[in-house]
Design a protein around this motif. Structure first.
Motif, PDB file in Angstrom:
ATOM      1  N   TYR A 156       0.785  -1.233   0.000  1.00 27.18           N
ATOM      2  CA  TYR A 156       0.000   0.000   0.000  1.00 27.18           C
ATOM      3  C   TYR A 156       0.817   1.283   0.000  1.00 27.18           C
ATOM      4  O   TYR A 156       0.249   2.363  -0.052  1.00 27.18           O
ATOM      5  CB  TYR A 156      -0.959   0.003   1.198  1.00 27.18           C
ATOM      6  N   GLU A 157       2.130   1.179   0.057  1.00 27.28           N
ATOM      7  CA  GLU A 157       2.955   2.373  -0.023  1.00 27.28           C
ATOM      8  C   GLU A 157       3.237   2.686  -1.487  1.00 27.28           C
ATOM      9  O   GLU A 157       3.559   1.791  -2.266  1.00 27.28           O
ATOM     10  CB  GLU A 157       4.264   2.176   0.732  1.00 27.28           C
ATOM     11  N   ILE A 162       3.877  -2.817  -8.429  1.00 25.49           N
ATOM     12  CA  ILE A 162       3.417  -2.522  -9.785  1.00 25.49           C
ATOM     13  C   ILE A 162       1.929  -2.180  -9.727  1.00 25.49           C
ATOM     14  O   ILE A 162       1.137  -2.924  -9.147  1.00 25.49           O
ATOM     15  CB  ILE A 162       3.635  -3.733 -10.710  1.00 25.49           C
ATOM     16  N   VAL A 163       1.556  -1.062 -10.318  1.00 25.78           N
ATOM     17  CA  VAL A 163       0.158  -0.631 -10.295  1.00 25.78           C
ATOM     18  C   VAL A 163      -0.655  -1.474 -11.278  1.00 25.78           C
ATOM     19  O   VAL A 163      -0.323  -1.521 -12.472  1.00 25.78           O
ATOM     20  CB  VAL A 163       0.031   0.857 -10.656  1.00 25.78           C
ATOM     21  N   PRO A 164      -1.702  -2.151 -10.815  1.00 21.82           N
ATOM     22  CA  PRO A 164      -2.543  -2.938 -11.726  1.00 21.82           C
ATOM     23  C   PRO A 164      -3.226  -2.044 -12.753  1.00 21.82           C
ATOM     24  O   PRO A 164      -3.676  -0.943 -12.428  1.00 21.82           O
ATOM     25  CB  PRO A 164      -3.582  -3.586 -10.791  1.00 21.82           C
ATOM     26  N   ALA A 171      -8.509   3.459  -5.422  1.00 24.88           N
ATOM     27  CA  ALA A 171      -7.782   2.382  -4.753  1.00 24.88           C
ATOM     28  C   ALA A 171      -6.299   2.744  -4.645  1.00 24.88           C
ATOM     29  O   ALA A 171      -5.753   3.449  -5.496  1.00 24.88           O
ATOM     30  CB  ALA A 171      -7.946   1.075  -5.523  1.00 24.88           C
ATOM     31  N   ARG A 172      -5.640   2.249  -3.601  1.00 24.00           N
ATOM     32  CA  ARG A 172      -4.252   2.607  -3.348  1.00 24.00           C
ATOM     33  C   ARG A 172      -3.283   1.436  -3.527  1.00 24.00           C
ATOM     34  O   ARG A 172      -2.077   1.632  -3.546  1.00 24.00           O
ATOM     35  CB  ARG A 172      -4.101   3.125  -1.913  1.00 24.00           C
ATOM     36  N   HIS A 173      -3.798   0.248  -3.634  1.00 29.39           N
ATOM     37  CA  HIS A 173      -2.924  -0.924  -3.605  1.00 29.39           C
ATOM     38  C   HIS A 173      -2.063  -1.042  -4.861  1.00 29.39           C
ATOM     39  O   HIS A 173      -2.431  -0.577  -5.938  1.00 29.39           O
ATOM     40  CB  HIS A 173      -3.741  -2.199  -3.422  1.00 29.39           C
ATOM     41  N   GLU A 174      -0.922  -1.654  -4.703  1.00 28.36           N
ATOM     42  CA  GLU A 174      -0.057  -2.061  -5.804  1.00 28.36           C
ATOM     43  C   GLU A 174       0.255  -3.536  -5.610  1.00 28.36           C
ATOM     44  O   GLU A 174       0.107  -4.073  -4.507  1.00 28.36           O
ATOM     45  CB  GLU A 174       1.235  -1.229  -5.806  1.00 28.36           C
ATOM     46  N   LYS A 280      -2.717  -8.952   0.618  1.00 35.28           N
ATOM     47  CA  LYS A 280      -2.508  -7.720   1.379  1.00 35.28           C
ATOM     48  C   LYS A 280      -3.481  -6.629   0.940  1.00 35.28           C
ATOM     49  O   LYS A 280      -3.102  -5.503   0.691  1.00 35.28           O
ATOM     50  CB  LYS A 280      -1.063  -7.245   1.244  1.00 35.28           C
ATOM     51  N   LYS A 281      -4.737  -6.998   0.840  1.00 36.71           N
ATOM     52  CA  LYS A 281      -5.744  -6.031   0.380  1.00 36.71           C
ATOM     53  C   LYS A 281      -6.141  -5.112   1.502  1.00 36.71           C
ATOM     54  O   LYS A 281      -6.292  -5.526   2.615  1.00 36.71           O
ATOM     55  CB  LYS A 281      -6.960  -6.761  -0.175  1.00 36.71           C
TER      56      LYS A 281
END
Length: 281
Positions: A156-157, A162-164, A171-174, A280-281
Motif C-alpha cells: 500500500y505504499e 506494480i500498479v494494476p 484504490a491505493r494498492h499495488e 494484502k488487500k
C-alpha cells in the motif's frame, strides 16, 4: 522433464488472414513452471525464471519452519514441566512472537508459546504450488515476470510494487515487488501463518496434528476463502488444480516433521495486517 501442471485454457489470436488458435498445451514444472505453446505447429518451451524458483523455495521454507517448530516445542516442554526459560530462551520467544505477530497483551509465556505452535507450522507444498499457479497466471503474469511476485500479494505504499492496469478509481494498492522469488515465498508463508483471515486454516491444521494425520491440502484450502474476493470460487480453483495435477504427491510424508504438542485453547488471534492478507488487500 516431468509434466506437473496442465492448463486447459485456449487463447485466440487474430491476424489479417485468419484466426489462428494458439493453444496453451501445458505448463510444466521441474523446479518451477514451464509454459509450452503450440504456435501453428511450432512448439516453444519458454521457462519463466521467477516461477522456476518457486518450488524449491517452498520446500526450503518448510524446512526452516520445521527447525523453528522443533526448537519451539522443546522450549514448550520446559515450561510445561514447570521450568523457567533462561534469558536467551525467553528472548527467543519474544522475537518469534514479534515475527509471527502474536499480540501478547500481558499474556503468560505458556500462552505465547501455545499461539506460536499454531502459527509456526508447515504449509503443504501442493497447496502452495496450486496457489502459485493460480496467482501467477501459470507463470505468465507480468507481476511474476517483472516483480518476482508469485502469490499476487499487495502492498500500500506508493512505489512499493506494480500498479494494476485495472485498479479501481480511488484504490491505493499495488502488486508488491520482491527482489527475489524467495522473498515472495517467505511473505506468503508469513501471511498464511499469521493473519486473522487464515485462523480457521491454522485451527484445521492443528486438529490434523492433534490426530496424528498428514496435512490434507484439500481440507486446509477451505481456509483460503478470504485469500481472494472470489471466496468459495477461489477455493474450488485451488482444489481443482491440486487434484488435476496430482500435486499431493509433492507433499512430505506424514512421518516427516509432524511435531505436535497440545496447546491450551485460546480465543484471541493476533494480526496487525489488513484483510485479505494473501494479497494484502
Amino acid at each position: 522433464m516431468e509434466t506437473i501442471f496442465s492448463n486447459p485454457y485456449q487463447i485466440m489470436k487474430v491476424n489479417n488472414k485468419s484466426a489462428n488458435r494458439i493453444k496453451l498445451i501445458s505448463l510444466r514444472l521441474s523446479l518451477g513452471f514451464f509454459a509450452v505453446y503450440n504456435l501453428g505447429g511450432i512448439t516453444v518451451n519458454r521457462p519463466n525464471n521467477a516461477t522456476i524458483k518457486a518450488a524449491p523455495n517452498i520446500a526450503s521454507e518448510n524446512k526452516k519452519i520445521a527447525v523453528l517448530r522443533s526448537r519451539l516445542l522443546s522450549l514448550n516442554e520446559v515450561v510445561k514441566r514447570g521450568g523457567s526459560l533462561n534469558l536467551m530462551e525467553a528472548d527467543e520467544i519474544i522475537k518469534l512472537g514479534e515475527i509471527y505477530r502474536v499480540e501478547n497483551n500481558g499474556m503468560r509465556t505458556q500462552g505465547v508459546i501455545d499461539e506460536l505452535i499454531l502459527r509456526i507450522d508447515h504449509i503443504p507444498v501442493s497447496m502452495a504450488l496450486a496457489q502459485a499457479a493460480n496467482e501467477s497466471a501459470w507463470g505468465t503474469s507480468r507481476f511474476t515476470i517483472q516483480g518476482n511476485n508469485v502469490f499476487g500479494q499487495w502492498c500500500y505504499e506508493e512505489g512499493c510494487g506494480i500498479v494494476p492496469s485495472r485498479r479501481a478509481s480511488g484504490a491505493r494498492h499495488e502488486v508488491e515487488f520482491f527482489d527475489t522469488v524467495e522473498n515472495s515465498v517467505k511473505s506468503y508463508f508469513l501471511n498464511i501463518n499469521t493473519h486473522d483471515s487464515y485462523a480457521y486454516l491454522r485451527e484445521l491444521r492443528f486438529k490434523m496434528r492433534e490426530r496424528g494425520l498428514k496435512l490434507d491440502p484439500m481440507s486446509l484450502s477451505i481456509g483460503l476463502g478470504r485469500y481472494s474476493e472470489r471466496g468459495a470460487g477461489y477455493v474450488d480453483e485451488i482444489q481443482r488444480i491440486i487434484i488435476q495435477n496430482d500435486l499431493r504427491d509433492r507433499d512430505i510424508p506424514s512421518s516427516c516433521c509432524l511435531l505436535y504438542t497440545s496447546p491450551s485453547p485460546r480465543d484471541q488471534r493476533g494480526s496487525g495486517m489488513p484483510a485479505y492478507a494473501g494479497k494484502k488487500k
